[in-house]
Design a protein around this motif. Structure first.
Motif, PDB file in Angstrom:
ATOM      1  N   ARG A 100       1.082  -0.937   0.117  1.00  0.00           N
ATOM      2  CA  ARG A 100      -0.063  -0.140   0.061  1.00  0.00           C
ATOM      3  C   ARG A 100       0.178   1.136  -0.066  1.00  0.00           C
ATOM      4  NH1 ARG A 100      -4.547  -2.321   1.414  1.00  0.00           N
ATOM      5  NH2 ARG A 100      -4.675  -4.377   0.633  1.00  0.00           N
ATOM      6  N   THR A 101       0.687   2.071  -1.172  1.00  0.00           N
ATOM      7  CA  THR A 101       1.047   3.666  -0.990  1.00  0.00           C
ATOM      8  C   THR A 101       0.434   4.375  -0.404  1.00  0.00           C
ATOM      9  OG1 THR A 101       2.481   2.363  -3.164  1.00  0.00           O
ATOM     10  CG2 THR A 101       2.613   4.974  -2.354  1.00  0.00           C
ATOM     11  N   SER A 102       1.241   5.263   0.535  1.00  0.00           N
ATOM     12  CA  SER A 102      -0.173   6.306   0.883  1.00  0.00           C
ATOM     13  C   SER A 102       1.173   7.660   1.347  1.00  0.00           C
ATOM     14  CB  SER A 102      -0.450   5.911   2.849  1.00  0.00           C
ATOM     15  OG  SER A 102       0.372   5.746   4.008  1.00  0.00           O
ATOM     16  N   PRO A 104       2.767  10.458   4.634  1.00  0.00           N
ATOM     17  CA  PRO A 104       3.223   9.920   5.419  1.00  0.00           C
ATOM     18  C   PRO A 104       2.515  10.428   6.572  1.00  0.00           C
ATOM     19  CG  PRO A 104       4.550  11.596   3.829  1.00  0.00           C
ATOM     20  CD  PRO A 104       3.215  11.236   2.589  1.00  0.00           C
ATOM     21  N   GLU A 105       1.577  11.090   6.325  1.00  0.00           N
ATOM     22  CA  GLU A 105       0.393  11.324   7.778  1.00  0.00           C
ATOM     23  C   GLU A 105      -0.037  10.224   7.568  1.00  0.00           C
ATOM     24  OE1 GLU A 105      -0.725  13.707   4.060  1.00  0.00           O
ATOM     25  OE2 GLU A 105       0.750  12.897   5.113  1.00  0.00           O
ATOM     26  N   GLN A 106      -0.473   9.115   7.261  1.00  0.00           N
ATOM     27  CA  GLN A 106      -1.683   8.387   7.184  1.00  0.00           C
ATOM     28  C   GLN A 106      -0.642   6.889   6.882  1.00  0.00           C
ATOM     29  OE1 GLN A 106      -3.235   8.908   3.090  1.00  0.00           O
ATOM     30  NE2 GLN A 106      -5.381   9.489   4.385  1.00  0.00           N
ATOM     31  N   VAL A 107       0.694   6.276   7.351  1.00  0.00           N
ATOM     32  CA  VAL A 107       1.300   5.403   6.911  1.00  0.00           C
ATOM     33  C   VAL A 107       0.993   4.851   8.076  1.00  0.00           C
ATOM     34  CG1 VAL A 107       3.467   4.503   8.143  1.00  0.00           C
ATOM     35  CG2 VAL A 107       3.151   6.324   6.066  1.00  0.00           C
ATOM     36  N   GLN A 108       0.225   4.629   9.903  1.00  0.00           N
ATOM     37  CA  GLN A 108       0.170   4.021  10.554  1.00  0.00           C
ATOM     38  C   GLN A 108      -1.308   3.865  10.378  1.00  0.00           C
ATOM     39  OE1 GLN A 108       1.510   5.856  13.952  1.00  0.00           O
ATOM     40  NE2 GLN A 108       0.193   4.742  15.613  1.00  0.00           N
ATOM     41  N   GLU A 109      -2.227   4.901  10.085  1.00  0.00           N
ATOM     42  CA  GLU A 109      -3.495   4.746   9.515  1.00  0.00           C
ATOM     43  C   GLU A 109      -3.597   3.534   8.610  1.00  0.00           C
ATOM     44  OE1 GLU A 109      -7.764   6.370   8.192  1.00  0.00           O
ATOM     45  OE2 GLU A 109      -5.813   7.656   8.800  1.00  0.00           O
ATOM     46  N   VAL A 110      -3.230   3.189   7.578  1.00  0.00           N
ATOM     47  CA  VAL A 110      -3.367   2.099   6.649  1.00  0.00           C
ATOM     48  C   VAL A 110      -2.815   0.804   7.274  1.00  0.00           C
ATOM     49  CG1 VAL A 110      -1.641   1.892   4.757  1.00  0.00           C
ATOM     50  CG2 VAL A 110      -3.353   4.343   5.047  1.00  0.00           C
ATOM     51  N   GLY A 111      -1.843   1.691   7.803  1.00  0.00           N
ATOM     52  CA  GLY A 111      -0.520   0.068   7.438  1.00  0.00           C
ATOM     53  C   GLY A 111      -1.805  -0.803   9.223  1.00  0.00           C
ATOM     54  N   ALA A 112      -2.781   0.281  10.504  1.00  0.00           N
ATOM     55  CA  ALA A 112      -3.386  -1.077  11.075  1.00  0.00           C
ATOM     56  C   ALA A 112      -5.215  -1.311  10.450  1.00  0.00           C
ATOM     57  CB  ALA A 112      -4.650   0.277  11.807  1.00  0.00           C
ATOM     58  N   ARG A 132       1.595 -13.814   6.245  1.00  0.00           N
ATOM     59  CA  ARG A 132       1.091 -12.901   5.773  1.00  0.00           C
ATOM     60  C   ARG A 132       1.932 -11.373   5.686  1.00  0.00           C
ATOM     61  NH1 ARG A 132      -5.067 -14.766   6.584  1.00  0.00           N
ATOM     62  NH2 ARG A 132      -5.739 -16.404   5.404  1.00  0.00           N
ATOM     63  N   VAL A 133       2.029 -10.800   4.773  1.00  0.00           N
ATOM     64  CA  VAL A 133       3.381  -9.698   4.336  1.00  0.00           C
ATOM     65  C   VAL A 133       2.166  -8.509   3.697  1.00  0.00           C
ATOM     66  CG1 VAL A 133       5.218  -8.553   3.776  1.00  0.00           C
ATOM     67  CG2 VAL A 133       4.939 -11.252   4.664  1.00  0.00           C
ATOM     68  N   GLY A 134       2.322  -7.283   4.378  1.00  0.00           N
ATOM     69  CA  GLY A 134       1.725  -6.246   4.070  1.00  0.00           C
ATOM     70  C   GLY A 134       3.034  -5.109   4.162  1.00  0.00           C
ATOM     71  N   LEU A 135       3.419  -4.288   3.589  1.00  0.00           N
ATOM     72  CA  LEU A 135       3.969  -3.172   2.719  1.00  0.00           C
ATOM     73  C   LEU A 135       3.095  -1.944   2.797  1.00  0.00           C
ATOM     74  CD1 LEU A 135       6.931  -4.320   1.162  1.00  0.00           C
ATOM     75  CD2 LEU A 135       6.352  -4.498   3.110  1.00  0.00           C
ATOM     76  N   VAL A 136       3.632  -1.127   3.462  1.00  0.00           N
ATOM     77  CA  VAL A 136       2.990   0.163   3.867  1.00  0.00           C
ATOM     78  C   VAL A 136       4.106   1.018   3.117  1.00  0.00           C
ATOM     79  CG1 VAL A 136       1.893   2.380   4.567  1.00  0.00           C
ATOM     80  CG2 VAL A 136       1.596   0.023   5.520  1.00  0.00           C
TER      81      VAL A 136
END
Length: 457
Positions: A100-102, A104-112, A132-136
């Motif tokens: 997922r690309t987001s 900078p200020e949304q990184v934590q929210e997108v990760g959650a 399973r692997v996810g990257l932000v």
């Protein structure tokens, strides 16, 4: 704005093979395969900051080293009939990665959100590897790493090993260098030992110990259940309470040192003592989740090794200090018999239950704390008297669960920043919310009072 992209980690020429599943794998697979839509609650999710942020190829390369290092991360499971389970270690294949690309200020929210998405789905253990692997990503660099493990591939201790190995790989280690630096019994090797004459003798001894303890223990621990009329209500919910105690984080180590036992024994002894006081039964039993990593070669592997020990403490209501001191020796005997063929044991226990010859074994204890992580790794240890710290204890009710089979009370110990957490899930037919709060605060009170007494010496 967030965009999504699929990537893969390609594995070639890794170790491969197949054979019977280990006792630990069989035990967990037997549980999660029956849960259906409720299976995701057994997943092991974790979201990590990537500091400093790294390019996507570098992060994928690090994760590939972990796959090469640990066979369990590229293992599938094939059931055969009612009593057979095969582990298949794939030598090649691809692990999907959600990118997922987001902003900078949304990184934590997108990760959650990504963590909830990946962790909220069941694993197909016959087709899917247990990771399973996810990257932000933001600005071309990965800021957040999301990992979700299937419980068939790892337990909580195995997850801790995985994260420590990831740290090593990020600083330059490789699967080859880590493997050369330590011995590690991979699951296929462990299964061979368990099928050997030595393994069969251990299994038989463990199951004999369980049947002896179950036959000798009390048929009902809670003498006066809170609401027995709820016992047959399938719609009832099991409340979940969380006690977060800075005082416990400090006190448990002091009491352990003074009594000459481990802090794990202090907690188990205190929980047993409190269960006796709350239930009216001087003889109590816990199914205790045991890591079964007593040997270095087992400690170095990411796999499902943990199983339950049957811990029975008599005269647990007599005295807190006495209960803690005796916990050490009783736990040692119980832990010696915490590795066995669970499917065979379940059949024997079912026979005892049918004959009404089995003790109440619906009480659970799980000390999930990682010995390598302390409450004060990231926050400063408080420099105040324990009597003041007790005022900082917080009690919350995070959620409720559907009824759990053979669970009256389940208590977990967890490490939190600057605190020790006790999480308790309980059947409302057995104990009320008020009773749950008294139970948790009672455990805290026993330990902290003992530690405060030491301060005065």
């Amino acid at each position: 704005m967030t965009t999504a992209e699929d990537r893969t980690i390609r594995l070639d020429s890794a170790r491969a093979g197949s054979g019977p599943a280990t006792w630990g794998q069989r035990a967990i697979w037997g549980v999660v395969s029956r849960l259906g839509d409720d299976a995701p609650r057994y997943n092991l999710p974790v979201a990590l900051p990537v500091a400093p942020p790294r390019p996507v190829p570098r992060v994928l390369a690090d994760l590939r080293e972990l796959l090469l290092l640990h066979d369990s991360l590229h293992t599938r499971f094939l059931p055969h009939g009612e009593d057979g389970l095969e582990q298949v270690v794939d030598g090649s294949g691809e692990l999907p990665v959600d990118l997922r690309t987001s902003a900078p200020e949304q990184v934590q929210e997108v990760g959650a959100a990504l963590l909830a998405e990946l962790g909220g789905r069941s694993f197909d253990h016959t087709r899917e590897w247990p990771l399973r692997v996810g990257l932000v990503e933001s600005g071309g660099l990965v800021h957040r790493l999301v990992l979700v493990g299937a419980h068939t591939g790892m337990d909580y201790w195995g997850l801790g090993r995985l994260l420590r190995d990831l740290e090593s790989v990020q600083t330059g280690a490789t699967a080859e260098s880590l493997r050369a630096s330590r011995s590690a019994v991979q699951p296929l090797e462990a299964a061979e030992v368990q099928a050997s004459p030595l393994g069969r003798r251990r299994d038989e001894a463990a199951r004999r110990y369980w049947t002896e303890q179950l036959t000798a223990g009390p048929r009902q621990i809670f003498r006066n259940p809170a609401a027995p009329e709820l016992a047959d209500d399938p719609t009832r919910r099991f409340p979940n309470a969380l006690l977060r105690s800075p005082a416990l984080a400090v006190a448990v180590g002091r009491v352990a040192e003074e009594l000459g036992v481990s802090d794990a024994a202090v907690l188990l002894g205190a929980v047993s003592h409190q269960l006796a006081l709350s239930s009216g039964s001087s003889d109590v039993l816990f199914q205790v989740v045991v890591g079964n990593r007593f040997q270095p070669a087992a400690a170095a592997v990411v796999s499902t090794v943990a199983q339950e020990a049957l811990f029975r403490l008599t005269d647990a209501d007599r005295d807190f200090e006495d209960a803690v001191r005796r916990t050490r020796s009783v736990a040692f005997s119980a832990f010696r018999h915490a590795a066995y063929d669970k499917w065979a044991l379940d059949r024997e226990v079912a026979g005892l239950v049918e004959k009404e010859a089995a003790a109440d074994h619906s009480y659970w204890w799980n000390d999930t704390r990682d010995p390598a992580v302390t409450p004060f790794d990231t926050v400063e240890r408080p420099d105040v008297p324990l009597s003041e710290l007790t005022g900082r204890t917080e009690l919350s009710w995070p959620t409720e669960f559907l009824p759990r089979k053979n669970v009256s009370i389940a208590v977990d110990a967890l490490t939190a920043p600057g605190a020790l957490d006790l999480a308790m899930t309980a059947d409302p037919a057995v104990i009320s919310r008020t009773g749950m709060e008294r139970f948790l605060r009672g455990v805290e009170r026993h330990i902290v009072a003992r530690a405060i007494a030491l301060e005065g010496r």
